[in-house]
Design an enzyme around this catalytic site. Structure first.
Site, mmCIF file in Angstrom:
data_model
loop_
_atom_site.group_PDB
_atom_site.id
_atom_site.type_symbol
_atom_site.label_atom_id
_atom_site.label_comp_id
_atom_site.label_asym_id
_atom_site.label_seq_id
_atom_site.Cartn_x
_atom_site.Cartn_y
_atom_site.Cartn_z
ATOM 1 N N ASP A 21 0.844 -1.197 0.000
ATOM 2 C CA ASP A 21 0.000 0.000 0.000
ATOM 3 C C ASP A 21 0.880 1.248 0.000
ATOM 4 O OD1 ASP A 21 -1.855 1.997 0.518
ATOM 5 O OD2 ASP A 21 -2.063 1.486 2.644
ATOM 6 N N ASN A 23 -0.407 4.527 -0.402
ATOM 7 C CA ASN A 23 -1.041 5.788 0.027
ATOM 8 C C ASN A 23 -1.594 5.730 1.448
ATOM 9 O OD1 ASN A 23 -3.218 4.200 -0.350
ATOM 10 N ND2 ASN A 23 -4.262 5.493 -1.848
ATOM 11 N N ASP A 25 -3.890 3.992 2.902
ATOM 12 C CA ASP A 25 -5.314 3.802 3.209
ATOM 13 C C ASP A 25 -5.619 2.382 3.698
ATOM 14 O OD1 ASP A 25 -5.085 2.320 0.922
ATOM 15 O OD2 ASP A 25 -6.667 3.348 -0.205
ATOM 16 N N ASP A 29 -2.171 -1.290 -3.532
ATOM 17 C CA ASP A 29 -2.573 -0.577 -4.756
ATOM 18 C C ASP A 29 -1.616 -0.853 -5.912
ATOM 19 O OD1 ASP A 29 -0.408 1.090 -3.939
ATOM 20 O OD2 ASP A 29 -1.800 2.177 -2.645
ATOM 21 N N ASP A 98 -6.796 -10.710 -14.518
ATOM 22 C CA ASP A 98 -7.758 -11.752 -14.187
ATOM 23 C C ASP A 98 -9.005 -11.491 -15.026
ATOM 24 O OD1 ASP A 98 -9.124 -13.785 -12.634
ATOM 25 O OD2 ASP A 98 -7.695 -13.330 -11.045
ATOM 26 N N ASP A 199 -11.044 -16.839 -14.978
ATOM 27 C CA ASP A 199 -11.768 -17.269 -13.777
ATOM 28 C C ASP A 199 -12.958 -18.178 -14.089
ATOM 29 O OD1 ASP A 199 -12.180 -16.565 -10.788
ATOM 30 O OD2 ASP A 199 -14.158 -16.175 -11.627
ATOM 31 N N GLU A 256 -8.811 -21.317 -15.220
ATOM 32 C CA GLU A 256 -9.143 -21.886 -13.910
ATOM 33 C C GLU A 256 -10.247 -22.912 -14.190
ATOM 34 O OE1 GLU A 256 -10.687 -20.901 -9.416
ATOM 35 O OE2 GLU A 256 -11.718 -20.115 -11.146
ATOM 36 N N HIS A 327 -4.748 -17.422 -4.011
ATOM 37 C CA HIS A 327 -5.573 -16.621 -3.102
ATOM 38 C C HIS A 327 -6.810 -17.370 -2.606
ATOM 39 C CE1 HIS A 327 -7.537 -16.452 -6.911
ATOM 40 N NE2 HIS A 327 -8.609 -15.912 -6.356
ATOM 41 N N ASP A 328 -7.021 -18.596 -3.095
ATOM 42 C CA ASP A 328 -8.180 -19.386 -2.661
ATOM 43 C C ASP A 328 -7.773 -20.554 -1.770
ATOM 44 O OD1 ASP A 328 -10.088 -17.907 -4.086
ATOM 45 O OD2 ASP A 328 -9.819 -19.107 -5.900
HETATM 46 C C1 NOJ Z 1 -12.500 -18.262 -8.481
HETATM 47 C C2 NOJ Z 1 -11.698 -17.198 -7.802
HETATM 48 O O1 NOJ Z 1 -10.372 -17.609 -7.708
HETATM 49 C C3 NOJ Z 1 -12.342 -16.957 -6.461
HETATM 50 O O2 NOJ Z 1 -11.553 -16.148 -5.636
HETATM 51 C C4 NOJ Z 1 -13.703 -16.354 -6.709
HETATM 52 O O3 NOJ Z 1 -14.372 -16.219 -5.484
HETATM 53 C C5 NOJ Z 1 -14.549 -17.222 -7.643
HETATM 54 N N1 NOJ Z 1 -13.795 -17.746 -8.765
HETATM 55 C C6 NOJ Z 1 -15.696 -16.448 -8.208
HETATM 56 O O4 NOJ Z 1 -15.258 -15.518 -9.150
#
Ligand code: NOJ
Length: 558
Positions: A21, A23, A25, A29, A98, A199, A256, A327-328
């Site tokens: 980050d 700035n 907040d 970013d 993405d 995605d 994905e 990130h999942d």
């Molecule tokens: C897969 C993404 O990686 C995930 O983070 C998201 O919640 C779902 N698709 C819906 O877009």
């Protein structure tokens, strides 16, 4: 096989909200990414995938897009984005955006217009159906829990959302909608990005019957995968998308492709397939049994079987993308290694295990320093919809609140979303202000600044991994060489060779907290990488330490 610019890719995934980050907040970013490009370059990376930065109400942290042509003010401006593409380019780094085109946000103009006029053209951009005697059109369950249908107030109609109700699914059967999407994809490619991570793409085709299925839980709903994942006919959309956008731009695309059967890989990744590559979820999720709450850790046998099956199939056609974090997912050290053994050796073993598989290696921010899960004391400390879904389901299945909390402390995707740990200063050097999501308190021990100084750090080791993969001598072998399982009879060894007409390299990983001895079948010519200072050999017996990994060039004999 035609050579492609992305074949030698090593990709670093950024979750922008939590990266850096500038700035103050509390949200990461785009300027923060620009600021850290040299760090990323120094890691040996040449491609960056950025999770969504488009305008979004952030119900699903950017995976709910309300304007594909705008950058969300949380992250900056389009000028910042252009600058990022340019600055990355100067460093030989390509940007992957993405691409979220299975659904939009319910705040997207198309959806707002659709709701204003259910007979108008925009209503057909989404999937809207009559209810069934006061009930939703069918009993499909949303991937984030509850019915996949939301009632449109004042009518007997419902719209479909496979994710949250704020993420209505787009109707890919509508040609006009598809044209709008291709225009948008080309807009981004024309800006000079390298391509996209795509995605939830296996869901864009729904079975035209929209039939329900027998309920699989007491809520009467069902995960009807055969109705909305890889439904026959999807190939028409995927080919069209590719031909109208990716192909003319020579873009790199990573699908994905969840719930993609290994036997269907060919259409996705072959030379003229739908995508350049797809993620290999086989050993990250494929072996997870949702119903078994007791299971704490994957077994090496399961991981190996899933990984090798995928590798052997994929190499017949093209390239898969290999990863251990995103990130999942919870953090890799937590997911793959028992608590008492999480350290430099197990972390570097995990890295070595997947980095030389045949495919494109992906690294997720923080993985390179061994960031770990941040376990919470109460469910209220979590913020994400999918965490609540895991928790609620566990309660319904009879787990106590404590057990359900333990479960999300193990499995929640939010562990990957804590702010990046840059140094030991307040807020881990991520931001000058209070971060949107609490920093893992272990940041004083685990951070970039301290590991940059240390030769024996995970960060330094990851640089060795990339350096070897990028080296002139071995690059070709690691990209194009055949994958061959090795020493499969040893249960806790993940061993494989990469072979081409000139060379054989053996990758051995002792996925075990105990040492082991291996009777080598071939002579070693040179050790290329070792996560220990020592390597004990007695004749042809190699003694591996707990979680030791070695990469070695073999004498050419076969
Ligand atoms: C897969 C993404 O990686 C995930 O983070 C998201 O919640 C779902 N698709 C819906 O877009």
């Amino acid at each position: 096989m035609r050579k492609k610019w992305w074949h030698d890719g090593i990709v670093y995934q950024i979750y922008p909200k939590s990266f850096y980050d500038t700035n103050g907040d509390g949200y990461g970013d785009i300027q923060g990414i620009i600021n850290r490009l040299d760090y990323i370059k120094d890691l040996g990376v040449n491609i960056i995938w950025i999770s969504p930065v488009y305008q979004s109400p952030m119900v699903d942290h950017g995976y709910d897009i309300s304007d594909y042509y705008e950058i969300d003010p949380m992250f900056g401006t389009m000028k910042d984005m252009d600058q990022l593409i340019e600055e990355a380019d100067k460093r030989g780094i390509k940007i992957l955006m993405d691409l979220v085109i299975n659904h939009t946000s319910d705040q997207h103009e198309w959806f707002l217009r659709a709701m204003e006029d259910l007979e108008g053209p925009y209503a057909d951009y989404y999937i809207i159906k009559e209810g069934n005697g006061g009930n939703p059109p069918n009993n499909w369950r949303s991937i984030f829990g509850g019915s996949a249908w939301e009632k449109i107030e004042g009518t007997n109609k419902y719209y479909l959302h496979l994710f949250t109700k704020e993420q209505p699914d787009l109707n890919w059967e509508n040609e006009k909608l598809r044209e709008e999407l291709y225009k948008m994809v080309n807009y981004w490619l024309d800006k000079g990005i390298g391509g996209f991570r795509v995605d939830a793409i296996t869901h864009i085709k729904k079975h035209p019957s929209f039939e329900g299925r027998p309920a699989d839980r007491e809520d009467g709903l069902v995960n009807a995968w055969d109705m909305y994942a890889n439904v026959p006919g999807i190939e028409v959309f995927l080919n069209e998308l590719k031909e109208r956008t990716f192909l003319p731009h020579d873009a790199m695309t990573v699908g994905e492709a969840m719930s993609l059967d290994v036997n269907c890989l060919s259409n996705y990744i072959k030379e003229d397939g739908f995508f350049s590559t797809v993620f290999d979820f086989s050993y990250n999720e494929g072996i997870e049994d949702e119903a078994s709450y007791e299971k704490q850790q994957y077994s090496v046998k399961e991981i190996k079987e899933a990984m090798f099956t995928y590798q052997l199939e994929a190499q017949k056609y093209g390239f898969v993308s290999e990863f251990i974090e995103n990130h999942d997912q919870p953090r890799a050290l937590n997911k793959f290694i028992p608590k008492e053994n999480r350290n430099f050796y197990s972390g570097s073993m995990l890295g070595t295990m997947y980095f030389y598989l045949r495919g494109i290696p992906f690294l997720y921010q923080g993985q390179e320093i061994g960031m770990m899960n941040y376990e919470k004391k109460s469910i209220d400390e979590y913020v994400d919809v999918s965490t609540f879904e895991i928790y609620e389901k566990a309660l319904l299945d009879g787990l106590s609140q404590v057990e359900a909390l333990n479960l999300v402390n193990r499995r929640s995707r939010e562990h990957a979303r804590t702010p990046m740990q840059w140094d030991a200063s307040e807020y881990s050097g991520f931001s000058g202000g209070k971060p949107w999501f609490p920093v893992n308190p272990d940041y004083t021990m685990i951070n970039v600044a301290s590991q940059l100084q240390e030769e024996q750090s995970l960060l330094s080791y990851y640089k060795k991994l990339t350096r070897l993969r990028n080296s002139t001598e071995y690059k070709n072998l690691f990209i194009y060489g055949e994958f061959k399982p090795a020493y499969t009879e040893m249960e806790n060894i993940i061993g494989y060779e990469r072979v081409d007409k000139d060379m054989r390299v053996l990758i051995l990983n002792n996925y075990d907290s105990h040492g082991t001895r291996i009777e080598l079948k071939d002579g070693i010519q040179k050790i290329l990488l070792n996560n220990y200072d020592i390597l004990t050999m007695d004749g042809n017996i190699l003694e591996l330490q707990p979680y030791q990994s070695v990469v070695c060039k073999l004498k050419r004999s076969r």
